[in-house]
Design a protein around this motif. Structure first.
Motif, PDB file in Angstrom:
ATOM      1  N   SER A  11       0.852  -1.178   0.000  1.00  0.00           N
ATOM      2  CA  SER A  11       0.000   0.000   0.000  1.00  0.00           C
ATOM      3  C   SER A  11       0.891   1.232   0.000  1.00  0.00           C
ATOM      4  CB  SER A  11      -0.919  -0.021   1.202  1.00  0.00           C
ATOM      5  OG  SER A  11      -0.210  -0.331   2.353  1.00  0.00           O
ATOM      6  N   ASN A  12       0.269   2.376  -0.359  1.00  0.00           N
ATOM      7  CA  ASN A  12       1.072   3.571  -0.552  1.00  0.00           C
ATOM      8  C   ASN A  12       1.752   4.029   0.726  1.00  0.00           C
ATOM      9  OD1 ASN A  12       0.678   3.819  -3.201  1.00  0.00           O
ATOM     10  ND2 ASN A  12      -0.495   5.700  -3.118  1.00  0.00           N
ATOM     11  N   ASN A  27      -7.583  -3.680   5.405  1.00  0.00           N
ATOM     12  CA  ASN A  27      -8.106  -2.337   5.133  1.00  0.00           C
ATOM     13  C   ASN A  27      -8.592  -1.623   6.392  1.00  0.00           C
ATOM     14  OD1 ASN A  27      -7.706  -2.128   2.324  1.00  0.00           O
ATOM     15  ND2 ASN A  27      -9.458  -3.479   1.946  1.00  0.00           N
ATOM     16  N   PHE A  52      -4.660   1.614   7.654  1.00  0.00           N
ATOM     17  CA  PHE A  52      -4.993   2.855   6.944  1.00  0.00           C
ATOM     18  C   PHE A  52      -5.724   3.789   7.903  1.00  0.00           C
ATOM     19  CE2 PHE A  52      -4.677  -0.271   3.569  1.00  0.00           C
ATOM     20  CZ  PHE A  52      -4.063   0.423   2.536  1.00  0.00           C
ATOM     21  N   THR A  88      -6.519  -4.651  -1.088  1.00  0.00           N
ATOM     22  CA  THR A  88      -5.978  -3.783  -0.054  1.00  0.00           C
ATOM     23  C   THR A  88      -5.844  -2.367  -0.617  1.00  0.00           C
ATOM     24  OG1 THR A  88      -4.828  -5.672   0.860  1.00  0.00           O
ATOM     25  CG2 THR A  88      -4.075  -3.491   1.569  1.00  0.00           C
ATOM     26  N   GLY A  89      -6.447  -1.396   0.083  1.00  0.00           N
ATOM     27  CA  GLY A  89      -6.309   0.006  -0.313  1.00  0.00           C
ATOM     28  C   GLY A  89      -7.360   0.527  -1.277  1.00  0.00           C
ATOM     29  N   VAL A 145      -8.062   4.774   2.591  1.00  0.00           N
ATOM     30  CA  VAL A 145      -6.961   5.596   2.096  1.00  0.00           C
ATOM     31  C   VAL A 145      -6.129   6.107   3.262  1.00  0.00           C
ATOM     32  CG1 VAL A 145      -8.445   7.673   2.047  1.00  0.00           C
ATOM     33  CG2 VAL A 145      -6.419   7.578   0.573  1.00  0.00           C
ATOM     34  N   GLU A 146      -4.834   6.217   3.031  1.00  0.00           N
ATOM     35  CA  GLU A 146      -3.922   6.841   3.992  1.00  0.00           C
ATOM     36  C   GLU A 146      -3.662   8.259   3.488  1.00  0.00           C
ATOM     37  OE1 GLU A 146      -2.799   5.261   6.654  1.00  0.00           O
ATOM     38  OE2 GLU A 146      -1.327   6.727   7.349  1.00  0.00           O
ATOM     39  N   GLN A 155      -7.173   4.283  -5.476  1.00  0.00           N
ATOM     40  CA  GLN A 155      -6.810   2.939  -5.934  1.00  0.00           C
ATOM     41  C   GLN A 155      -8.032   2.294  -6.582  1.00  0.00           C
ATOM     42  OE1 GLN A 155      -3.702   1.545  -5.280  1.00  0.00           O
ATOM     43  NE2 GLN A 155      -2.977   3.273  -4.071  1.00  0.00           N
TER      44      GLN A 155
END
Ligand SMILES: Cc1cc2nc3c(=O)[nH]c(=O)nc-3n(C[C@H](O)[C@H](O)[C@H](O)COP(=O)(O)OP(=O)(O)OC[C@H]3O[C@@H](n4cnc5c(N)ncnc54)[C@H](O)[C@@H]3O)c2cc1C
Ligand SMILES: *[C@@H]1O[C@H](CO)[C@@H](O)[C@H](O)[C@H]1NC(C)=O
Ligand SMILES: *[C@@H]1O[C@H](CO)[C@@H](O)[C@H](O)[C@H]1NC(C)=O
Ligand SMILES: *[C@@H]1O[C@H](CO)[C@@H](O)[C@H](O)[C@H]1NC(C)=O
Ligand SMILES: *[C@@H]1O[C@H](CO)[C@@H](O)[C@H](O)[C@H]1NC(C)=O
Ligand SMILES: *[C@@H]1O[C@H](CO)[C@@H](O)[C@H](O)[C@H]1NC(C)=O
Ligand SMILES: *[C@@H]1O[C@H](CO)[C@@H](O)[C@H](O)[C@H]1NC(C)=O
Ligand SMILES: *[C@@H]1O[C@H](CO)[C@@H](O)[C@H](O)[C@H]1NC(C)=O
Ligand SMILES: *[C@@H]1O[C@H](CO)[C@@H](O)[C@H](O)[C@H]1NC(C)=O
Ligand SMILES: *[C@@H]1O[C@H](CO)[C@@H](O)[C@H](O)[C@H]1NC(C)=O
Ligand SMILES: *[C@@H]1O[C@H](CO)[C@@H](O)[C@H](O)[C@H]1NC(C)=O
Ligand SMILES: *[C@@H]1O[C@H](CO)[C@@H](O)[C@H](O)[C@H]1NC(C)=O
Length: 511
Positions: free
Chosen positions: A23-24, A71, A76, A115-116, A120-121, A506
């Protein structure tokens, strides 16, 4: 009622590109942008509708609502969560997100295996928890769904009218299912769930609201939303065809869960290939899941679950499923069922991290395709025997969702969708390979990921068949397997000319 012991899932696979599942990472610039957007949103929508981790009691409900714990809030932490009460609130949110260039995500029923994708982060999460109503319009014979409703709730509310939407096979799943096409127990007769759209209210990425139908100026958008996922806008209202499924006491289906031992696996896989090759009766409905569960010591248990149901009599059931009934099974209690009984026949545990992967197999030519079903299972067993262990994994599934020729035809008759191959190319199975980790696993271990990737890279799939977006790995190029891939690219460029969605949320690859 049907026995509730089984875990069943429904999904699929594709040939898949090498992609990046991590994930980001946190970006300081994105964090500042999101914080600005969130404070503007709190001013315009109020602090009860827009909550931060420290400001509101519903924040943690929204941040932990997702089905896959990969998630949840541990992984996140959205900068703020917007809980809209109306389409207008969503428009306000998207205008602010768009103008600030903030990252964002949308969550409806929360059941994404990616995932994601539904959180969101360093961004804004739009959660549909408060927009979860449904209603029936008897005059038009249509059902209106707000995005936050779950299929079991919709069907139990609407059962008094004897109708149901074409929705998920598991009660707890949500409306995001429609945006990936959606496979229902009603699909052999009615098409992919999304084939039953009547009209959609869509908030475009810049906050503009449009209502799309099969024949208005937004008909291209209407079609793109039958499988294009979250890329084309946020749907705030779905009006769909009502299907006459009967009331609770009208038990129009006959059948139930058949549990087979692993020693029946080869015969069952051959029966699946025969079913998709031969069956032209939309009243015969099938869903098959092979499940491997890890016991406390590292031994495993394999169980094969087939939901076999027929819209009609026991005699017709016996005839349609004769091959399945001839294979030795461990338990079964076929009986008359209502539509709601079907949705409650199988339950799924939540509170675990889960990843999906997809492939697709036809039943043509039948003997060669049986070899491919067997090879798919062999590769699955190679994973469970060599990569999985009781210290990481709770259970794995290999799941077969039939898309018979009648389902494809129904889609063409109802205005076409971007997913399915040309008519006449035969039915197929969407195949899901699911790995569900133990509750204490917050990141999939590298060695398990390598084994999962080997399955994704090696599982056979029939050229020309679409993979199933709802049950794929986030890195599989699902849209590229659709017959309408070029169409989707054109429609995306038209409705999101600055590519804001692709850059800030995403979702499916390839646009
Ligand atoms: C236990 C289980 C059973 C399942 N059974 C079936 C089945 O029978 N048939 C089937 O087809 N699939 C099935 N699926 C797959 C399921 O359809 C997908 O996971 C689907 O994405 C879930 O939708 P959701 O609203 O619950 O999830 P969410 O995670 O909330 O949404 C899924 C995706 O859609 C986006 N999204 C959701 N709502 C909107 C909106 N209104 N506008 C724009 N984007 C939106 C989200 O951002 C996310 O990317 C099952 C999954 C699970 C876990
Ligand atoms: C995946 O992305 C992460 C974070 O963006 C990066 O550090 C990593 O190198 C990438 N991995 C691959 C295989 O591209
Ligand atoms: C939104 O709706 C919820 C649930 O109906 C309600 O509790 C809340 O007060 C509403 N919020 C606003 C800002 O209108
Ligand atoms: C909508 O959500 C609320 C709060 O979670 C819940 O109490 C209610 O039953 C839901 N309504 C429907 C129709 O699912
Ligand atoms: C069940 O079958 C009957 C008779 O073939 C048909 O009229 C009806 O539409 C079917 N119902 C569903 C929900 O598919
Ligand atoms: C299950 O059956 C398959 C196919 O016959 C076989 O290869 C595999 O070893 C079996 N697994 C177990 C645990 O018995
Ligand atoms: C259907 O088959 C079962 C056995 O498989 C049998 O007991 C039952 O009588 C049959 N029903 C009808 C109506 O043929
Ligand atoms: C398929 O296999 C079956 C059983 O092995 C055999 O009887 C049949 O002739 C084969 N069909 C074709 C078209 O090869
Ligand atoms: C999770 O728990 C199992 C025992 O149930 C343990 O063996 C394993 O090491 C734990 N994994 C992590 C990542 O903590
Ligand atoms: C089993 O998976 C491993 C790991 O990727 C792979 O190297 C091996 O070739 C596979 N074995 C078979 C028989 O597919
Ligand atoms: C929003 O985007 C659509 C599609 O690109 C465009 O037609 C519309 O004019 C835009 N609205 C605003 C207010 O910019
Ligand atoms: C994820 O990272 C990529 C590359 O750094 C970036 O382009 C994208 O906007 C990020 N998306 C989200 C949702 O954070």
């Amino acid at each position: 009622m049907v026995p509730v012991s089984a875990l069943l899932l429904l999904a699929t696979a594709l040939c898949c590109s090498a992609a990046n599942t991590s994930s980001n990472a946190t970006s300081p610039a994105a964090a500042v942008t999101a914080a600005d957007a969130c404070s503007q949103l709190q001013s315009s929508l109020g602090t009860s509708m827009v909550q931060t981790q420290s400001s509101g009691p519903e924040y943690s409900i929204g941040a932990n609502f997702a089905w896959s714990t990969f998630n949840d809030e541990e992984n996140f932490q959205p900068t703020c969560i917007v809980f809209p009460n109306s389409t207008q609130d969503v428009q306000t949110a998207m205008k602010v997100i768009f103008q600030n260039g903030a990252d964002y995500a949308v969550q409806a029923g929360g059941h994404s295996g990616m995932t994601g994708w539904n959180t969101v982060e360093n961004g804004v999460l739009i959660s549909f928890i408060n927009m979860n109503s449904t209603s029936y319009d008897a005059e038009c014979n249509t059902i209106t769904l707000e995005p936050g409703i779950h299929w079991g709730d919709a069907s139990s509310i609407l059962q008094q009218y004897g109708v149901s939407p074409v929705g998920g096979r598991i009660a707890t799943v949500g409306t995001g299912l429609l945006l990936g096409g959606g496979i229902s127990y009603l699909s052999p007769a009615q098409g992919y769930a999304a084939d039953n759209y009547v009209s959609l209210d869509v908030v475009l990425v810049n906050g503009t609201l449009v209502t799309a139908t099969v024949d208005n100026e937004y008909s291209d958008l209407f079609k793109a939303l039958k499988g294009g996922g979250n890329r084309f806008g946020i749907v705030t209202k779905y009006v769909v065809r009502a299907v006459d499924t009967g009331t609770e006491d009208e038990k129009r289906w006959f059948g139930g869960l058949f549990v087979y031992p692993n020693s029946s696996s080869e015969a069952l896989l051959a029966a699946l290939a025969h079913f998709i090759h031969d069956t032209i009766d939309p009243n015969a409905v099938l869903a098959t899941t092979i499940r491997t569960t890890w016991e406390g010591d590292s031994s495993t248990e394999i169980e094969l679950d087939a939901i076999l149901v027929y819209n009609g009599t026991e005699a017709a059931f016996n005839q349609s499923f004769a091959e399945f009934l001839s294979i030795p099974f461990t338990s079964a209690a076929p009986q008359p069922l209502s539509y709601l009984d079907l949705l409650e026949a199988v339950t799924f545990p939540d509170g675990l991290g889960t990843l999906f992967a997809a492939s697709a197999l036809s039943g043509v030519p039948v003997n060669a395709s049986i070899e491919q079903y067997l090879e798919t299972y062999r590769l699955y067993n190679n994973f469970t025997e060599n990569f999985a262990s009781s210290t990481d994994i709770a259970f794995t599934l290999l799941d077969f969702s039939p898309v018979p020729q009648t389902q494809i035809q129904a889609g063409y008759e109802k205005g076409t969708n971007p997913i399915v191959p040309p008519l006449g190319s035969g039915g197929y199975h969407e195949i899901l390979f699911q790995v569900t980790y133990l509750a204490n696993v917050t990141q999939p271990p590298d060695n398990v990921e390598q084994g999962r990737q080997f399955w994704i890279d090696s599982a056979p799939s029939t050229p020309g068949l679409p993979f199933f977006l709802n049950e794929a790995d986030a890195n599989q190029q699902v849209l590229a397997t659709y017959s309408g891939y070029d169409f989707l690219k054109e429609v995306y460029a038209k409705y999101d000319p600055t590519r804001f969605n692709v850059e800030h949320t995403q979702g499916p690859l390839g646009l």
